[in-house]
Design an enzyme around this catalytic site. Structure first.
Site, PDB file in Angstrom:
ATOM      1  N   ARG A 161      11.188  -6.932   5.318  1.00  0.00           N
ATOM      2  CA  ARG A 161      11.130  -5.471   5.335  1.00  0.00           C
ATOM      3  C   ARG A 161      11.950  -4.840   6.458  1.00  0.00           C
ATOM      4  O   ARG A 161      12.612  -3.829   6.263  1.00  0.00           O
ATOM      5  CB  ARG A 161       9.663  -5.035   5.431  1.00  0.00           C
ATOM      6  CG  ARG A 161       9.433  -3.597   5.098  1.00  0.00           C
ATOM      7  CD  ARG A 161       7.974  -3.301   4.878  1.00  0.00           C
ATOM      8  NE  ARG A 161       7.228  -3.341   6.131  1.00  0.00           N
ATOM      9  CZ  ARG A 161       5.967  -2.957   6.267  1.00  0.00           C
ATOM     10  NH1 ARG A 161       5.304  -2.561   5.193  1.00  0.00           N
ATOM     11  NH2 ARG A 161       5.363  -3.006   7.419  1.00  0.00           N
ATOM     12  N   ARG A 173      -0.677  -8.790  13.294  1.00  0.00           N
ATOM     13  CA  ARG A 173      -1.224  -7.739  12.417  1.00  0.00           C
ATOM     14  C   ARG A 173      -2.060  -8.332  11.295  1.00  0.00           C
ATOM     15  O   ARG A 173      -3.079  -7.764  10.900  1.00  0.00           O
ATOM     16  CB  ARG A 173      -0.081  -6.873  11.868  1.00  0.00           C
ATOM     17  CG  ARG A 173       0.402  -5.878  12.945  1.00  0.00           C
ATOM     18  CD  ARG A 173       1.815  -5.409  12.727  1.00  0.00           C
ATOM     19  NE  ARG A 173       1.993  -4.726  11.488  1.00  0.00           N
ATOM     20  CZ  ARG A 173       3.099  -4.805  10.744  1.00  0.00           C
ATOM     21  NH1 ARG A 173       4.121  -5.553  11.131  1.00  0.00           N
ATOM     22  NH2 ARG A 173       3.195  -4.145   9.633  1.00  0.00           N
ATOM     23  N   LYS A 189       0.811  -1.216   0.000  1.00  0.00           N
ATOM     24  CA  LYS A 189       0.000   0.000   0.000  1.00  0.00           C
ATOM     25  C   LYS A 189       0.846   1.269   0.000  1.00  0.00           C
ATOM     26  O   LYS A 189       0.518   2.223  -0.691  1.00  0.00           O
ATOM     27  CB  LYS A 189      -0.872   0.011   1.261  1.00  0.00           C
ATOM     28  CG  LYS A 189      -2.312  -0.132   0.938  1.00  0.00           C
ATOM     29  CD  LYS A 189      -3.248  -0.335   2.126  1.00  0.00           C
ATOM     30  CE  LYS A 189      -2.636  -0.615   3.445  1.00  0.00           C
ATOM     31  NZ  LYS A 189      -2.485   0.553   4.305  1.00  0.00           N
ATOM     32  N   ARG A 207      10.969  -3.358   9.516  1.00  0.00           N
ATOM     33  CA  ARG A 207      10.485  -2.286  10.383  1.00  0.00           C
ATOM     34  C   ARG A 207      10.376  -2.839  11.817  1.00  0.00           C
ATOM     35  O   ARG A 207      10.311  -4.053  12.002  1.00  0.00           O
ATOM     36  CB  ARG A 207       9.098  -1.844   9.881  1.00  0.00           C
ATOM     37  CG  ARG A 207       8.743  -0.424  10.217  1.00  0.00           C
ATOM     38  CD  ARG A 207       7.508   0.016   9.443  1.00  0.00           C
ATOM     39  NE  ARG A 207       6.286  -0.548  10.002  1.00  0.00           N
ATOM     40  CZ  ARG A 207       5.087  -0.401   9.441  1.00  0.00           C
ATOM     41  NH1 ARG A 207       4.963   0.257   8.308  1.00  0.00           N
ATOM     42  NH2 ARG A 207       4.025  -0.926  10.006  1.00  0.00           N
ATOM     43  N   ARG A 224      -9.809   1.362   9.884  1.00  0.00           N
ATOM     44  CA  ARG A 224      -9.426  -0.039  10.074  1.00  0.00           C
ATOM     45  C   ARG A 224     -10.471  -0.801  10.859  1.00  0.00           C
ATOM     46  O   ARG A 224     -10.313  -1.998  11.080  1.00  0.00           O
ATOM     47  CB  ARG A 224      -8.122  -0.101  10.840  1.00  0.00           C
ATOM     48  CG  ARG A 224      -6.881  -0.295   9.943  1.00  0.00           C
ATOM     49  CD  ARG A 224      -5.714  -0.197  10.865  1.00  0.00           C
ATOM     50  NE  ARG A 224      -4.528  -0.888  10.510  1.00  0.00           N
ATOM     51  CZ  ARG A 224      -3.472  -0.317   9.935  1.00  0.00           C
ATOM     52  NH1 ARG A 224      -3.525   0.908   9.522  1.00  0.00           N
ATOM     53  NH2 ARG A 224      -2.365  -1.022   9.772  1.00  0.00           N
TER      54      ARG A 224
HETATM   55  P1  AMP Z   1       0.568   0.826   9.300  1.00  0.00           P
HETATM   56  O1  AMP Z   1       1.760   1.671   9.031  1.00  0.00           O
HETATM   57  O2  AMP Z   1      -0.669   1.310   8.594  1.00  0.00           O
HETATM   58  O3  AMP Z   1       0.834  -0.630   9.068  1.00  0.00           O
HETATM   59  O4  AMP Z   1       0.243   0.976  10.862  1.00  0.00           O
HETATM   60  C1  AMP Z   1       1.172   0.580  11.856  1.00  0.00           C
HETATM   61  C2  AMP Z   1       0.466   0.421  13.199  1.00  0.00           C
HETATM   62  O5  AMP Z   1      -0.126   1.665  13.584  1.00  0.00           O
HETATM   63  C3  AMP Z   1      -0.689  -0.581  13.205  1.00  0.00           C
HETATM   64  O6  AMP Z   1      -0.238  -1.905  13.435  1.00  0.00           O
HETATM   65  C4  AMP Z   1      -1.525  -0.063  14.377  1.00  0.00           C
HETATM   66  O7  AMP Z   1      -0.969  -0.416  15.630  1.00  0.00           O
HETATM   67  C5  AMP Z   1      -1.394   1.447  14.207  1.00  0.00           C
HETATM   68  N1  AMP Z   1      -2.442   2.020  13.347  1.00  0.00           N
HETATM   69  C6  AMP Z   1      -2.294   2.633  12.141  1.00  0.00           C
HETATM   70  N2  AMP Z   1      -3.470   3.039  11.648  1.00  0.00           N
HETATM   71  C7  AMP Z   1      -4.408   2.678  12.557  1.00  0.00           C
HETATM   72  C8  AMP Z   1      -5.828   2.799  12.609  1.00  0.00           C
HETATM   73  N3  AMP Z   1      -6.530   3.375  11.618  1.00  0.00           N
HETATM   74  N4  AMP Z   1      -6.458   2.297  13.709  1.00  0.00           N
HETATM   75  C9  AMP Z   1      -5.778   1.729  14.716  1.00  0.00           C
HETATM   76  N5  AMP Z   1      -4.450   1.565  14.712  1.00  0.00           N
HETATM   77  C10 AMP Z   1      -3.768   2.035  13.648  1.00  0.00           C
END
Ligand code: AMP
Length: 187
Positions: free
Chosen positions: A127, A140, A13, A129, A88
């Site tokens: 990756r 996740r 994404k 991270r 989400r």
């Molecule tokens: P991402 O970079 O989108 O994979 O997000 C990394 C982490 O941030 C996720 O595993 C969640 O812990 C948190 N996070 C990001 N966006 C959201 C969201 N819309 N709702 C809840 N947690 C989020």
């Protein structure tokens, strides 16, 4: 144009979001990026969010909804935005609907980037991270399947959902996205 971009962790994404915002001149609203920046800056929200992020769980709805509500009020979002990683949960989607309806700017389309679970695991393992260790990756992916995938039905019923095959090269996948976002020219 207002787009929601949904996909499991590791679907690619982030890369495609960069292509989309460049071509369609949209503000890029990634809650993951915003929460990581808040964590690094050690703000109150960031410190709270890190407890969830480090274990692969979702940050509470009211926290991320507040973050997005503030961000959507900024000037660069007036002409269009790509929401990447938000909503989400169904509660987040309902809150977003209210915010956008209040502003008179409803969603145009919801893009789902679809990649099989075993491929996600392989990609994320490479990756590196902080939250890309095997236990957090599993969490996740399972959080996506349990809490986020109901959004596909939610947006499908509204007639907004377009599913993109996320297997292939970056160029191939972006071409599929462009086919959805570029309306056919009327003659
Ligand atoms: P991402 O970079 O989108 O994979 O997000 C990394 C982490 O941030 C996720 O595993 C969640 O812990 C948190 N996070 C990001 N966006 C959201 C969201 N819309 N709702 C809840 N947690 C989020």
């Amino acid at each position: 144009m207002r787009i929601v971009f949904i996909g499991p962790p590791g679907a690619g994404k982030g890369t495609q979001a960069e292509n989309i915002i460049a071509k369609y001149k949209l503000a890029h609203l990634s809650t993951g990026d915003m929460l990581r920046a808040a964590r690094d800056a050690k703000t109150e929200i960031g410190v709270e969010a890190e407890k969830y992020m480090s274990s692969g769980r979702l940050v509470p709805d009211e926290v991320v909804i507040g973050v997005i509500a503030d961000r959507l009020k900024q000037d660069d979002c007036k002409t269009g935005s790509l929401l990447d990683g938000f909503p989400r949960t169904i509660a987040q989607a309902e809150a977003l609907d209210k915010m956008l309806a209040g502003a008179g700017t409803p969603l145009d389309v919801v893009l789902e980037l679809k990649v099989p679970d075993d491929e996600l695991f392989t990609r994320l393992s490479k990756r590196g991270r902080a939250d890309d260790n095997p236990d957090t990756i599993k969490e996740r992916i399972s959080v996506y399947n349990n809490q986020t995938s109901p959004l596909l039905d939610y947006y499908g019923k509204k007639g907004l959902l377009k599913t993109i095959d996320g297997m292939g090269t970056v160029e191939e996948i972006f071409f599929r996205i462009e086919k959805v976002l570029d309306p056919p020219k009327s003659t």
